[in-house]
Design a protein around this motif. Sequence first.
Motif, PDB file in Angstrom:
ATOM      1  N   MET A   1       0.832  -1.207   0.000  1.00 52.15           N
ATOM      2  CA  MET A   1       0.000   0.000   0.000  1.00 52.15           C
ATOM      3  C   MET A   1       0.868   1.259   0.000  1.00 52.15           C
ATOM      4  O   MET A   1       0.588   2.214  -0.720  1.00 52.15           O
ATOM      5  CB  MET A   1      -0.932  -0.014   1.208  1.00 52.15           C
ATOM      6  CG  MET A   1      -2.021  -1.052   1.126  1.00 52.15           C
ATOM      7  SD  MET A   1      -3.066  -0.965   2.593  1.00 52.15           S
ATOM      8  CE  MET A   1      -3.557  -2.679   2.721  1.00 52.15           C
ATOM      9  N   VAL A   2       1.932   1.250   0.794  1.00 53.50           N
ATOM     10  CA  VAL A   2       2.848   2.391   0.831  1.00 53.50           C
ATOM     11  C   VAL A   2       3.559   2.533  -0.510  1.00 53.50           C
ATOM     12  O   VAL A   2       3.667   3.629  -1.055  1.00 53.50           O
ATOM     13  CB  VAL A   2       3.866   2.228   1.985  1.00 53.50           C
ATOM     14  CG1 VAL A   2       4.919   3.328   1.944  1.00 53.50           C
ATOM     15  CG2 VAL A   2       3.156   2.208   3.332  1.00 53.50           C
ATOM     16  N   ALA A   3       4.031   1.408  -1.052  1.00 52.45           N
ATOM     17  CA  ALA A   3       4.728   1.430  -2.339  1.00 52.45           C
ATOM     18  C   ALA A   3       3.800   1.931  -3.453  1.00 52.45           C
ATOM     19  O   ALA A   3       4.241   2.665  -4.342  1.00 52.45           O
ATOM     20  CB  ALA A   3       5.260   0.037  -2.668  1.00 52.45           C
ATOM     21  N   PHE A   4       2.534   1.555  -3.382  1.00 50.91           N
ATOM     22  CA  PHE A   4       1.575   1.998  -4.396  1.00 50.91           C
ATOM     23  C   PHE A   4       1.420   3.522  -4.373  1.00 50.91           C
ATOM     24  O   PHE A   4       1.342   4.163  -5.427  1.00 50.91           O
ATOM     25  CB  PHE A   4       0.218   1.318  -4.214  1.00 50.91           C
ATOM     26  CG  PHE A   4      -0.805   1.779  -5.208  1.00 50.91           C
ATOM     27  CD1 PHE A   4      -0.686   1.438  -6.551  1.00 50.91           C
ATOM     28  CD2 PHE A   4      -1.870   2.562  -4.819  1.00 50.91           C
ATOM     29  CE1 PHE A   4      -1.617   1.881  -7.487  1.00 50.91           C
ATOM     30  CE2 PHE A   4      -2.806   3.002  -5.733  1.00 50.91           C
ATOM     31  CZ  PHE A   4      -2.684   2.661  -7.070  1.00 50.91           C
ATOM     32  N   LYS A   5       1.382   4.101  -3.185  1.00 49.72           N
ATOM     33  CA  LYS A   5       1.288   5.564  -3.073  1.00 49.72           C
ATOM     34  C   LYS A   5       2.496   6.217  -3.752  1.00 49.72           C
ATOM     35  O   LYS A   5       2.364   7.218  -4.458  1.00 49.72           O
ATOM     36  CB  LYS A   5       1.203   6.003  -1.615  1.00 49.72           C
ATOM     37  CG  LYS A   5      -0.043   5.550  -0.906  1.00 49.72           C
ATOM     38  CD  LYS A   5      -1.232   6.320  -1.370  1.00 49.72           C
ATOM     39  CE  LYS A   5      -2.457   5.951  -0.549  1.00 49.72           C
ATOM     40  NZ  LYS A   5      -3.681   6.428  -1.138  1.00 49.72           N
ATOM     41  N   MET A   6       3.682   5.634  -3.550  1.00 48.74           N
ATOM     42  CA  MET A   6       4.882   6.159  -4.208  1.00 48.74           C
ATOM     43  C   MET A   6       4.756   6.027  -5.719  1.00 48.74           C
ATOM     44  O   MET A   6       5.112   6.948  -6.462  1.00 48.74           O
ATOM     45  CB  MET A   6       6.126   5.413  -3.718  1.00 48.74           C
ATOM     46  CG  MET A   6       6.540   5.755  -2.331  1.00 48.74           C
ATOM     47  SD  MET A   6       8.154   5.029  -1.976  1.00 48.74           S
ATOM     48  CE  MET A   6       7.772   4.062  -0.554  1.00 48.74           C
ATOM     49  N   MET A   7       4.253   4.888  -6.181  1.00 46.79           N
ATOM     50  CA  MET A   7       4.098   4.669  -7.618  1.00 46.79           C
ATOM     51  C   MET A   7       3.110   5.655  -8.238  1.00 46.79           C
ATOM     52  O   MET A   7       3.295   6.092  -9.371  1.00 46.79           O
ATOM     53  CB  MET A   7       3.657   3.225  -7.900  1.00 46.79           C
ATOM     54  CG  MET A   7       4.738   2.191  -7.679  1.00 46.79           C
ATOM     55  SD  MET A   7       6.217   2.480  -8.687  1.00 46.79           S
ATOM     56  CE  MET A   7       5.537   2.477 -10.351  1.00 46.79           C
ATOM     57  N   GLU A   8       2.069   6.033  -7.504  1.00 47.52           N
ATOM     58  CA  GLU A   8       1.121   7.021  -8.020  1.00 47.52           C
ATOM     59  C   GLU A   8       1.811   8.362  -8.264  1.00 47.52           C
ATOM     60  O   GLU A   8       1.552   9.023  -9.271  1.00 47.52           O
ATOM     61  CB  GLU A   8      -0.050   7.196  -7.055  1.00 47.52           C
ATOM     62  CG  GLU A   8      -1.020   6.039  -7.056  1.00 47.52           C
ATOM     63  CD  GLU A   8      -2.196   6.273  -6.129  1.00 47.52           C
ATOM     64  OE1 GLU A   8      -3.335   6.024  -6.582  1.00 47.52           O
ATOM     65  OE2 GLU A   8      -1.987   6.693  -4.974  1.00 47.52           O
ATOM     66  N   VAL A   9       2.705   8.750  -7.358  1.00 45.82           N
ATOM     67  CA  VAL A   9       3.442  10.004  -7.526  1.00 45.82           C
ATOM     68  C   VAL A   9       4.374   9.901  -8.734  1.00 45.82           C
ATOM     69  O   VAL A   9       4.424  10.810  -9.568  1.00 45.82           O
ATOM     70  CB  VAL A   9       4.234  10.353  -6.246  1.00 45.82           C
ATOM     71  CG1 VAL A   9       5.115  11.577  -6.472  1.00 45.82           C
ATOM     72  CG2 VAL A   9       3.288  10.570  -5.075  1.00 45.82           C
ATOM     73  N   VAL A  10       5.085   8.780  -8.843  1.00 43.18           N
ATOM     74  CA  VAL A  10       6.009   8.584  -9.974  1.00 43.18           C
ATOM     75  C   VAL A  10       5.236   8.582 -11.284  1.00 43.18           C
ATOM     76  O   VAL A  10       5.680   9.186 -12.270  1.00 43.18           O
ATOM     77  CB  VAL A  10       6.825   7.279  -9.803  1.00 43.18           C
ATOM     78  CG1 VAL A  10       7.646   6.974 -11.043  1.00 43.18           C
ATOM     79  CG2 VAL A  10       7.725   7.368  -8.573  1.00 43.18           C
ATOM     80  N   GLU A  11       4.092   7.956 -11.302  1.00 42.69           N
ATOM     81  CA  GLU A  11       3.275   7.931 -12.512  1.00 42.69           C
ATOM     82  C   GLU A  11       2.855   9.347 -12.919  1.00 42.69           C
ATOM     83  O   GLU A  11       2.867   9.692 -14.106  1.00 42.69           O
ATOM     84  CB  GLU A  11       2.034   7.056 -12.300  1.00 42.69           C
ATOM     85  CG  GLU A  11       1.167   6.932 -13.532  1.00 42.69           C
ATOM     86  CD  GLU A  11      -0.060   6.077 -13.307  1.00 42.69           C
ATOM     87  OE1 GLU A  11      -0.404   5.328 -14.235  1.00 42.69           O
ATOM     88  OE2 GLU A  11      -0.664   6.154 -12.232  1.00 42.69           O
ATOM     89  N   ALA A  12       2.515  10.182 -11.942  1.00 44.20           N
ATOM     90  CA  ALA A  12       2.138  11.564 -12.238  1.00 44.20           C
ATOM     91  C   ALA A  12       3.339  12.359 -12.766  1.00 44.20           C
ATOM     92  O   ALA A  12       3.182  13.229 -13.620  1.00 44.20           O
ATOM     93  CB  ALA A  12       1.573  12.234 -10.991  1.00 44.20           C
TER      94      ALA A  12
END
Length: 100
Positions: free
Chosen positions: A32-43
């Motif tokens: 869940m934490v890693a996914f939040k990071m991935m959302e930022v990277v995707e943006a």
Amino acid sequence: MEEWTIETWKEKAETHELTAFYLYTPFCGTCMVAFKMMEVVEALLPEIPMGKANLNFLEEFAFEQQIESVPCLLITKNGKVHEKVYAFKSVQNLYEKLTL
């Protein structure tokens, strides 16, 4: 980040120079934490195709790709797996892995 099938991942890997495929399980807190990071990277990197998949439904794929744990980020370059990231240290670290 959209949910991808293995077929989608393969198609994206073959048609784009770089892709990121995020593998997770729904009850994994670290995921869940890693996914939040991935959302930022995707943006930050909208030009790079990024998808995700629940590894619970991809047992054969996990075996084929020798996935050791979740979360896992498969980075492909020119159609081949270039790197498997298991330690999601920071957004900056993930950004650098996808831009250097």
